[in-house]
Enzyme design. Structure first.
Site, mmCIF file in Angstrom:
data_model
loop_
_atom_site.group_PDB
_atom_site.id
_atom_site.type_symbol
_atom_site.label_atom_id
_atom_site.label_comp_id
_atom_site.label_asym_id
_atom_site.label_seq_id
_atom_site.Cartn_x
_atom_site.Cartn_y
_atom_site.Cartn_z
ATOM 1 C CB THR A 102 35.125 -51.830 -28.682
ATOM 2 O OG1 THR A 102 36.111 -50.784 -28.827
ATOM 3 C CG2 THR A 102 35.601 -52.831 -27.646
ATOM 4 C CB SER B 284 38.408 -46.624 -30.773
ATOM 5 O OG SER B 284 37.374 -46.943 -31.670
ATOM 6 C CB SER C 162 34.903 -47.924 -33.573
ATOM 7 O OG SER C 162 34.906 -46.516 -33.510
ATOM 8 C CE LYS D 57 38.731 -46.016 -34.966
ATOM 9 N NZ LYS D 57 37.313 -45.723 -34.740
#
Length: 294
Positions: free
Chosen positions: A231, A129, A81, A84
């Site tokens: 994260t 997320s 992630s 992103k």
């Protein structure tokens, strides 16, 4: 620009890194050679059963202020992630995302993470997320545009052969017919990318980079510093017993700006453990405390 590419097959590179770096001697001095008190025990491994990478870099000078296992930070691992962050820049730059309030509708499919089971804005997507929001965004963008952005950003290995909705993901995140696992990036490459984002140096509009930084903001630290990051969690195996944990971001003090990247993989099987990103984030905070930056 300083860029590191993994050499050879991903798991081969990992197996090399997991060879112990230190072997203790088989003999020790006799009492006549040295007093017992002078024989010191080897220091304990601070991160047992994990291959850890940590980089803290002064963004203005490019100097490494603190690092842990720099050789691990040269290995490309699935972006998970943390992808992103560049994806947000792409979304804002392309106009698919108008601002941090751009909303995508939840399709009603239940997910194990409760926060995903509702409509999401760009801001809540980054905060929670939310994988399905990323997949809607990459689907709207299309393969060629996504590939072009990755090349322009020089992001990791730029490989989206694992699918435009799954390339950055790892097992448990996609269905058997999907490949995933292809988009990989190293700790050094993460910090290189973050430095460009921090100073609006990516080949994208300044507004798109400023909006991305806005939705990455996490909190003020106890010292009052701006702390931003993302994260990432995943697995290196299909049995879901060996985790990948990421935490990358920026820290801004009164007179300094830093970029950081933390990553680890389990080197032994772990049963029913929490997401890898939680350990990566806490490890980051602990190491920042050692530098009097938290």
């Amino acid at each position: 620009m300083r860029t590191y590419k993994a050499e050879g097959v991903f798991m081969k590179a990992l197996s090399i890194l997991l060879i112990p770096a230190l072997f203790l001697g088989c003999t020790s001095p006799s009492p006549k050679e040295a007093p017992a008190a002078a024989v010191k025990a080897a220091p304990a491994e601070p991160y047992p059963d994990k291959a850890v990478c940590f980089l803290l870099i002064d963004a203005q000078t490019g100097q490494i202020q603190k690092s842990v296992n720099e050789e691990n930070c040269q290995v490309q691992r699935p972006a998970c992630s943390t992808f992103k962050v560049p994806l947000a820049v792409m979304g804002f730059d392309s106009g698919i995302l108008k601002n941090e309030s751009t909303k995508f509708k939840w399709n009603g499919k239940k997910h194990s993470i409760a926060e995903w089971n509702k409509d999401q804005t760009a801001a809540s997507w980054m905060k929670n997320s939310t994988v399905w929001y990323s997949q809607m965004l990459t689907g709207k963008m299309g393969f060629q545009k996504l590939k072009t952005y990755l090349r322009k950003f020089d992001y990791g290995n730029q490989d989206i052969s694992g699918g435009i909705k799954t390339a950055w993901l790892t097992p448990a995140s996609f269905t058997p017919e999907e490949k995933g696992f292809s988009l990989r990036i190293s700790g050094f490459e993460q910090t290189d990318f973050l430095k460009k984002l921090l100073y609006d140096k990516l080949p994208a509009t300044k507004r798109s980079q400023e909006l991305t930084k806005k939705i990455m903001f996490l909190e003020k630290t106890p010292k009052g510093y701006d702390f931003s990051g993302k994260t990432g969690s995943g697995y290196t195996d299909e049995t879901l017993k060996r985790r990948i944990g990421w935490f990358v971001g920026t820290l801004t003090t009164a007179d300094r700006q830093y970029v950081f990247a933390t990553n680890y993989i389990d080197t032994v099987d772990v049963e029913n453990a929490e997401y890898g990103s939680r350990f990566a984030k806490q490890l980051t905070i602990d190491l920042l405390k050692e530098e009097n930056l938290w």
